[in-house]
Structures are given as structure tokens and as C-alpha cells.
Design a protein around this motif. Structure first.
Motif, short mmCIF file in Angstrom:
data_model
loop_
_atom_site.label_atom_id
_atom_site.label_comp_id
_atom_site.label_asym_id
_atom_site.label_seq_id
_atom_site.Cartn_x
_atom_site.Cartn_y
_atom_site.Cartn_z
N VAL A 186 -96.72 60.52 10.00
CA VAL A 186 -97.24 61.11 8.76
C VAL A 186 -96.22 62.06 8.13
CG1 VAL A 186 -98.46 62.98 9.96
CG2 VAL A 186 -99.27 62.20 7.74
N LEU A 205 -107.10 57.73 6.79
CA LEU A 205 -106.60 58.71 7.74
C LEU A 205 -105.30 59.34 7.21
CD1 LEU A 205 -107.13 59.98 10.47
CD2 LEU A 205 -105.81 58.14 11.52
N MET A 206 -104.41 58.48 6.70
CA MET A 206 -103.13 58.99 6.21
C MET A 206 -103.35 59.86 4.97
SD MET A 206 -100.64 58.44 8.06
CE MET A 206 -100.60 57.68 9.65
N THR A 262 -105.95 61.65 4.33
CA THR A 262 -106.48 62.94 4.81
C THR A 262 -105.34 63.78 5.39
OG1 THR A 262 -108.55 61.88 5.37
CG2 THR A 262 -108.17 64.01 6.36
N ALA A 263 -104.51 63.12 6.20
CA ALA A 263 -103.42 63.85 6.85
C ALA A 263 -102.46 64.45 5.81
CB ALA A 263 -102.67 62.91 7.80
N ARG A 267 -103.08 65.10 2.69
CA ARG A 267 -103.77 66.14 1.91
C ARG A 267 -103.80 67.45 2.70
NH1 ARG A 267 -108.36 63.56 1.25
NH2 ARG A 267 -109.48 64.81 2.80
N LEU A 268 -104.07 67.33 4.01
CA LEU A 268 -104.09 68.53 4.85
C LEU A 268 -102.73 69.22 4.83
CD1 LEU A 268 -106.00 67.55 8.14
CD2 LEU A 268 -106.74 69.08 6.34
N MET A 269 -101.67 68.41 4.93
CA MET A 269 -100.32 68.99 4.97
C MET A 269 -100.02 69.73 3.68
SD MET A 269 -98.49 65.77 6.80
CE MET A 269 -97.14 66.35 7.81
#
Lengths: 698, 216
Positions: B9, B44-45, B47-48, B50-52
Motif C-alpha cells: 500500500v 481495502l486499498m 480504505t488503506a 484514505r487512512l494514510m
């Protein structure tokens, strides 16, 4: 509605929606006369959510404490766990849900929004059930009950050793709390006139049951010492000084006859003979009644018909029976035949007739309610209506003798009919939706299911039982109830495919331990509901997001996750639920600052669930490992741990810190759980605030 | 099928530096089946990533769409509002990624996966390379086992001296393809085939810029 179903206006509508949305139901629900949502209340007990379980029971089994004791539980006979190692003890779980909540407050009155009044004549299981449904629907309901308390046959007739009277009172109080006006000691035709009720109320329901015991016109039937079942049972229930002769003969083979015989033993009869027309295999009472009666020293004499009662000085001295060679004729009509040459004489101080009941129609004589030549109310089973435009009837008075739960079913039907009549002004046929049970467990699935032995309900020893009217059956304790509830396999609430998303990749076929998924002809996956155990491994692995699990769908899981925006969010399966601290609480209490997200099985846990919690700003996320000794799922891979690991890698890459998500052991006790949370909290304090919330819950 | 693996990611995040409106496109065929580029992985990617961005205090809008195949124009054209995005991340194999790049020439298209090989789905989550797409199949002569893809050296006439009790010298967990071929042919009673020397392949057929026109 207590169930909180929005934009549903009536009890019947809620039930119909539940039935129609998916008519395929588990075999327990299909076999249940009231089609109760058994899985829901069983699962809530499994999770320690007892009060919610009780509310779920009451939606259809309106008398949970009573039915939890006396229901003949056809649900258990059909439970698919019978093919594994034994049915789930559903009745005992239902009783537990009631017993554990007896100190909980009942309901607050439902506002009478309908502006219409319903009178119910008779406060037995049928009348009470109709009152429950109609009060929930916002009608102004009044019950007219001739006895000093409601309950009908289960109050007056069923002996205390099977059903203590405070339990009936508790069930009645719950229904009264909805705002139902109960007028006891009110006899129709004496204290109030039926025609006045029919005029004053928008609708009337006659649910008076069968409260008159029949006698047999054989010689000696009117001698002193010949008793009738219901007055005898009433004496036994309410007169602490009641007595009976040393030698008692009970005539009849139904459940009432066994209640009489067993009560007679408790009143001091040393020799109790029960004689019935039916041969042993045809005795209509439930098999457990026969067993328990035999244990209590009652002699069961099948295939005997009463010939004459021996009388001396107007008092009973014995009874003569003739051999009954047949009860039903070739057309299955009641038509007994006898061999007068074979006789049986039994000495007796009392002969008690328990051969059936009739309705007490005295209060209706001369009213406008039509009664047929045999004294039965003229009644249409489709509309449940009598000859009068606003008068309905239900329960044993119209259906004939049956179980309490059958009367409850008929009363739901009647309440639906009345609700529609009062809403639309028309009395039309009401069809109750029928569920379709799912099929048997395939052999390969039975093989894959972890064995969990059935818990039996503890019974008082027979020698002790006959000494008093104390309840013979004990309930489950908390741990046993939870364990037993966890045995439920959640039949038919498992995986379903969204065909347009399915890539036929076979992932579900490969990860399922129970052989449920298969690739259907249209080259999409499909699920055998017979095999699916609703664990959810497939849903969390499907690369196309093409599988939903009815019991654990993402919407519900996400709602539970979103309840946590700070502190710790914990994911655990229903088996990892720590021992309940506050038995009657709505939910198992979690330590402060801990949001519990319960999954059927942690295999359902999706990486997205973990990341969602983190994105919500919680300080940390814990996944509880499966308690292997309790888990009923077979897992070759520890899916929750694998997915936790990937989520950790992602949040590490995001600079949030892998250690905010942790996979931990299964807590065996609430104290251990508190301790684990305390340790995790300390670790999170060291890590500082989640960068996405910037606020740390100390 | 074509087998690919997820990109870290961090790498995807780096590609997207400077963009705040991104479309992630899943492929519903090979990369879905190999658990790398279907709707779940795109979710999933997204979300990942966006979190970052959130951690860095940045906003990013990520659209997510999954189509049946990214190697067909008709399916690519099912994508909606693509012009609203500054960049695209494709979770298809190399062919699909380039399909998007060819259709949406004004928008940078990034790879969301590493495309690895043409492989076989051994079991859940386990794939083995089976074919090099050499353009000149010899499986009829090798018992249905491809030495080009499955021999470490791609030998047409093996085994070499590195064969080691049925395993390859490069790793004890890798079978020697030529032992497999021998055993297969022996089982079929066709060991004579084993003795025939295979002529060098025309590697021109495995060259670059290949096209195939079946309409001729």
C-alpha cells in the motif's frame, strides 16, 4: 412495537414481513405452533443479552415463563442437532430467559392510538395473547376474567409442581403492563351481560376455553367420592387443606388425567391407578408425562373402559373396568369396542374423571351469540368471526382441546383478524403465512460439526417430588443456559450469493469447512442452506464481495463498530463472551471505554471491520481468540489472526502503529477480560492518541 | 489464468502523491479470482490509502468501481465519470492496466498490482506458474508438463546435473520438471518420447510487440 421495526404498524404486519421476506425458516421455527423466532432468542441468550432475549420470546410466545415450563416443545423434535448429538434444549432456554429477568421491570403502557376498544372474554393463554397483540397495536383492550386471576387453564388447572402460580402471575403482569385493563372475578351473564359488551366495544373476542369437566354416565357416577378433573385440580392448586383418599383411580389418558394422578399422589394418595381406553402406544398424553408418572409410583392401566362404580352407603368403594379392544374405528372415528368378559376391579376411595372438557356457555344463553346444537359457538375458522358482526372467537372454545401454545397461535390469528377488521371495517379471511423448513443436514456436514453434548434440565428425584407441590423441574443456571444456547446452529441464517458479483472463483467452496457452497449451473456460487453453519468465513474471503451472511451482515456489524469512537473496540465471537456479571442486564457489560462487537464467529471478521474501527478514532482494537473448548465451528486456518495481521501491516504503513490492533487470547472470566483490557489500555497509553482522533481516552 | 499479487500500500500511496481525486478500478476476472484485484481488494486499498492521507492531515476522494474485465473495450466503457478523477489505479493485470491507459489517455493510470504469471489455482490462495506464453507449445512431447515454465533453466532437454532426488537444485521445495516429465511419460508407457531430442525453440514467437489476428 418493542421490536423497534420502523414503519411497521402492527404485530401481524411485523410477523408477516418476517415470514414473507424469507419463508425458508429453520425447522424449530417451522415446527413451533406460533412460529417463534427461536434462533434470535436463543442467540441472544448465547450472547448474554437476556432481557433482549425475553422480549424476542414474548413477540410470539406471549407467556414466556409459563410456556418455558409447560410447552410441549415440538421445536426440539425437529431441531437438526438431533442428527448430530441431541436437540438444543430450546424450552429450557426460553424458561431461562424469563426466569433470569423476573426482577426486571415490565413494559410501559402502549399509547392507545387506535381510538378503538376491544373486549376479550376469558383471560387464558388465548385471551392474554390476543390482548398482548392488540395492546401492542395501540388498541384499548379489556379482559373479562371470571377467576380471581388470569391464566385460564394454566392458572386453574395445570398443577403447581409443573407451573408455579407466581410465574403465571408474572406473565400476566407483563401483558397488563402494556396497558391492558384486566377485570377479574367478572363472570359473563352474572356480573356483566354479553350483549352489553358486544354493544359497548368496537370488537369482542370470546376466548373462554374449555372449563367444564365431563362425567361418564355409568352406574355410580354421582356417588360421593367421584370427582371431576378440573374442580379437583383447582382444589389441589388453591386449597392448602385439600385431601384425597388413600386409593385413587383416575379415568382418562390425556395430559389432564396425568396432572390429576400426579396431584393425587402429592395430596397423599398411596395407590393411584390411571385407567384409559387407549392401548399403551395410543395414550394421548406426552411421553414424558407417562415416564414421570410411572417414576412417581402411578400405575398406568391401558385398554380399560369404565363399566360401573362400586358404591356402598352412597360412597365410592371401587370401580369395575371392561377390556377396551379398540378406541377408534377403521375411519379413525372415536368408537370404542369392549370385551365385556374381561373385567378389572380396583378398590378406590376416589374415582376422578379426566375424560375431557367442554365449554361453559351459561353466560351466553339467551344472548345474540349463536351457538350450535352441540353447544358450540358458530364460528368461521378463516375470519375467526361468529354470527355477530364485531364478535370473534378463538382458542379451545372453538378449536377443541389442544395445547396451550396451539391456543396462543389461534389467538395471534384472531388478533390479526380483529386488527384488520377494526382498521378496514371488513372481516375478511386471514391467512397466516406458513414457513418452509430447510432440509436435513447432509452426512458430510454432520461429520464436520463439532460435537457439543446436550444439557438436560435437572429434575427433583421422584421420591422427593411426591412429597409436595414444589416445582419438579429446575431451570438452567447462567453458564449452562449460555452453553446450551451456543449449541444452536443458526440453520438457514447463513450465506447467500449476490450472483452478479460472483466470479465463480471457488474461494468460498475452498474455505468452507462444511461443504455448503457449490458452483451452480449458471457458473455462479450457490449455498446449500442445509449445510451452511453461518460462520461467515466465505463472506470475509470472497474477493468479489459477493456473499452476504444473514445473521452477521455488514450493515449490522458496521453499526456495532460505529458505536465505538474512542477507547477500545473489541471483536469476539459469541463464544468468547465473558461470563455475565449482571444477569438481567440488556447486554453483557463491557468495562468502561470498551465497545464490544459480537460476531457469530470471528471467521466473519473482515479486515475492513478492523480498519473501520481505527478510522472511527478508537485508541485500539482487540480481537479475541476463539475459545477452542467452546467453539462449535471447525477451522483449519485461524482466519481472525491472519486478517488481524494484515490489518496491522496496513495501519503500520499508514503511520498509525501496528500495535493499535492486537489479537489476544480468549478471556475465561469477566475478571480476566477486565485485566486484558487494562493491560491493552496501558500499552495504548504508551502509544499515545490514535493520529486519526488525536484524543486519547485515559 | 493470469496471476497477480497486491502491491504494498505504501507504493500505491506514493504513486498517488499530489492527487486528491482518484479512481480505483477492480477487475472482475483473473485478479478477482487470485484475490488481488476484485471489489474486496479495491475496497481495502481505498480504505488503506484514505487512512494514510488522513494521518497526514490530507483529504483524498477515492472512487471505486469494478468491471468484469479491463482487457475489453466494452467493459472498460462501463466505467462512469472517469473524467472527474485526476488519476486511476487499476487492479487488473498488465493488459487491463494498459487498457485503461489506452482508453483514458489524459489521465495517469497506475498499477495497483504486480502481474506475475500465467498460473494454476492450486488451492485457496496458492498459485503456481505453468506457462510462459512462448508461442510454440510442446506439451504434447513432455507429458503435459511444461519445462519452459517449470524447469528453473527452461531446458528443452533435461534434466540437468542439478536434479536432486526429484527436486531442483535451486530449492528443495521445487520439483524438477524433468523428473515429473519422466514419471508422467513412464506412467503412460511412452518413455521413448523422453529419448527424442527437442529442437531449439523459435524464441521469435515469444518476442515482444506480439499481436494475434484470428480473423485472417
Amino acid at each position: 412495537m418493542k421490536s423497534g421495526v420502523s414503519n411497521i404498524t402492527s404485530q401481524s404486519e411485523a410477523f408477516e414481513k418476517w415470514m414473507v421476506e424469507n419463508p425458508v425458516k429453520p425447522p424449530c421455527t417451522s415446527a413451533c405452533p406460533v412460529n417463534a423466532d427461536i434462533q434470535s432468542f436463543v442467540s441472544l441468550v448465547a450472547q448474554g443479552r437476556f432481557r433482549e432475549s425475553l422480549d424476542a420470546v414474548r413477540e410470539r410466545c406471549t407467556l414466556p415463563g409459563s410456556l418455558g415450563r409447560i410447552c410441549h416443545h415440538p421445536c426440539e423434535g425437529e431441531c437438526r442437532r438431533n442428527d448430530v448429538e441431541g436437540a438444543v434444549n430450546i424450552r429450557a432456554i426460553k424458561r431461562f430467559a424469563a426466569d433470569i429477568c423476573t426482577d426486571e421491570p415490565h413494559y410501559t403502557p402502549v399509547p392507545k392510538t387506535q381510538g378503538k376498544r376491544v373486549a376479550i372474554v376469558g383471560g387464558g393463554p388465548a385471551g392474554l395473547t390476543a390482548a398482548y397483540d392488540l395492546a401492542e397495536d395501540g388498541f384499548d383492550v379489556t379482559i373479562f376474567e371470571k377467576n380471581d386471576a388470569c391464566g385460564g387453564a394454566i392458572y386453574v388447572g395445570v398443577p403447581k409442581y409443573r407451573l408455579p402460580k407466581n410465574i403465571v402471575a408474572w406473565d400476566v403482569a407483563a401483558i397488563a403492563s402494556l396497558g391492558v385493563d384486566i377485570k377479574t372475578n367478572t363472570t359473563i351473564g352474572k356480573d356483566i351481560q354479553f350483549d352489553d359488551i358486544a354493544k359497548d366495544y368496537d370488537a369482542v373476542l370470546v376466548a373462554i376455553g374449555l372449563s367444564v369437566s365431563r362425567n361418564i354416565p355409568i352406574p355410580g357416577h354421582d356417588a360421593e367420592g367421584v370427582l371431576l378433573a378440573l374442580p379437583f385440580l383447582k382444589e389441589a392448586n388453591f386449597n392448602d387443606n385439600a385431601t384425597v383418599g388413600k386409593r385413587v383411580v383416575v379415568i382418562g389418558g390425556g395430559n389432564v388425567a396425568f396432572d390429576v394422578a400426579r396431584s393425587a399422589r402429592r395430596l397423599g394418595a398411596e395407590e393411584v391407578n390411571l385407567c384409559c381406553l387407549e392401548c399403551e402406544s395410543e395414550i394421548p398424553a406426552f411421553s414424558w408425562e407417562l415416564e414421570e408418572a410411572a417414576e412417581e409410583g402411578i400405575k398406568i392401566n391401558p385398554s380399560w373402559g369404565p363399566k360401573e362404580i362400586k358404591v356402598k352407603d352412597d360412597k365410592v368403594t371401587g370401580i369395575v373396568f371392561k377390556r377396551c379392544t379398540r378406541v377408534f374405528d377403521e375411519n379413525r372415528m372415536f368408537n370404542p369396542a369392549y370385551d365385556e368378559c374381561e373385567l378389572l376391579e380396583i378398590d378406590a376411595d376416589n374415582v376422578i374423571m379426566a375424560i375431557g372438557q367442554g365449554a361453559d356457555m351459561t353466560g351466553f344463553t339467551g344472548t345474540s351469540l349463536e351457538v350450535d346444537g352441540r353447544g358450540r359457538i358458530t364460528w368461521d375458522p378463516a375470519t375467526l368471526k361468529t354470527n355477530l358482526p364485531n364478535v370473534f372467537a378463538c382458542g379451545e372454545v372453538v378449536t377443541g382441546p389442544g395445547s396451550a401454545v396451539a391456543a396462543v397461535r389461534n389467538a395471534h390469528h384472531a388478533a390479526t383478524a380483529i386488527e384488520r377488521f377494526l382498521t378496514t371495517g371488513k372481516a375478511e379471511a386471514v391467512v397466516m403465512p406458513e414457513p418452509i423448513p430447510i432440509g436435513k443436514l447432509p452426512d458430510f456436514t454432520i461429520e464436520a460439526i463439532t460435537r457439543k453434548e446436550k444439557n438436560l434440565v435437572p429434575m427433583v428425584e421422584p421420591a422427593e417430588r411426591v412429597k409436595s407441590f414444589a416445582e419438579v423441574e429446575a431451570g438452567f443456571d447462567i453458564q449452562t443456559a449460555i452453553y446450551e444456547a451456543q449449541r444452536c446452529m443458526n440453520c438457514s441464517r447463513g450465506a447467500d450469493i449476490i450472483p452478479e458479483k460472483c466470479a465463480a472463483c471457488l474461494t468460498c467452496v475452498r474455505v468452507c469447512p462444511f461443504g455448503a457452497p457449490y458452483i451452480a449451473e449458471a457458473r455462479v456460487a450457490n449455498f446449500s442452506w442445509e449445510s451452511c453453519q453461518a460462520c461467515g468465513i466465505c463472506a470475509a474471503e470472497c474477493p468479489g464481495n459477493a456473499i452476504q451472511v444473514a445473521f452477521n451482515d455488514d450493515t449490522k456489524i458496521n453499526e456495532a463498530i460505529d458505536a465505538g469512537t474512542s477507547g477500545i473496540t473489541v471483536f469476539g465471537c459469541q463464544y468468547a463472551v465473558p461470563t455475565v456479571k449482571n444477569p438481567a442486564s440488556k447486554a453483557t457489560p463491557a468495562p468502561p471505554g470498551v465497545n464490544m462487537v459480537r460476531l457469530m464467529c470471528t471467521s466473519r471478521l473482515d479486515i475492513q471491520h478492523l480498519l473501520r474501527a481505527i478510522e472511527n478514532g478508537v485508541d485500539g482494537v482487540a480481537v479475541l481468540a476463539c475459545p477452542d473448548d467452546k467453539c462449535r465451528y471447525r477451522k483449519d486456518i485461524n482466519w481472525a489472526e491472519v486478517r488481524t495481521e494484515r490489518a496491522r501491516r496496513i495501519i503500520e504503513a499508514a503511520g498509525i502503529g501496528a500495535d493499535r490492533i492486537t489479537f489476544m487470547g480468549s478471556p475465561g472470566s469477566p475478571e480476566a477480560f477486565d485485566e486484558m483490557m487494562g493491560e491493552f489500555k496501558a500499552k495504548l497509553n504508551e502509544l499515545g492518541a490514535n493520529p486519526l482522533s488525536k484524543v486519547l481516552v485515559k | 489464468m493470469i496471476v497477480a499479487e497486491p502491491k504494498p500500500v505504501e507504493e500505491i500511496k506514493k504513486m498517488l502523491d499530489g492527487y486528491d481525486k482518484v479512481l480505483m478500478v477492480g477487475c472482475g476476472t483473473c485478479t478477482t479470482v487470485c484475490l488481488t484485484g476484485g471489489e474486496r481488494e479495491v475496497d481495502l486499498m481505498a480504505t488503506a490509502v484514505r487512512l494514510m492521507h488522513k494521518v497526514e492531515g490530507k483529504d483524498i476522494q477515492i472512487g471505486q468501481q469494478t468491471i468484469l474485465r479491463q482487457c475489453d473495450w466494452e467493459y472498460i466503457d462501463e466505467l462512469q465519470n472517469v473524467e472527474d478523477y485526476q488519476a486511476i489505479v487499476s487492479f487488473a493485470c498488465g493488459a487491463g492496466i494498459q487498457g485503461l491507459a489506452r482508453r483514458f489517455t489524459n489521465i495517469p493510470v497506475m498499477p495497483g498490482v504486480n502481474t506475475n504469471f500465467i498460473g494454476f489455482n492450486e488451492e485457496y490462495g496458492l498459485y503456481s506458474e505453468q506457462c510462459k506464453a512462448c508461442g510454440e507449445c510442446i506439451l504434447d512431447k513432455t507429458g503435459g508438463i511444461c519445462p519452459v515454465a517449470r524447469c528453473a533453466k527452461g531446458l528443452l532437454n533435461g534434466p540437468c546435473g542439478g536434479t536432486n532426488n526429484g527436486k531442483c537444485e535451486i530449492s528443495s521445495d521445487k520439483d524438477c520438471a524433468w523428473v515429473l516429465i519422466y514419471n508422467q511419460l513412464e506412467g503412460q508407457g511412452k518413455l521413448d518420447q523422453f529419448k527424442q531430442i527437442l529442437a531449439p525453440k523459435d524464441y521469435g514467437k515469444a518476442g515482444n510487440i506480439r499481436m494475434l489476428d484470428l480473423r485472417k
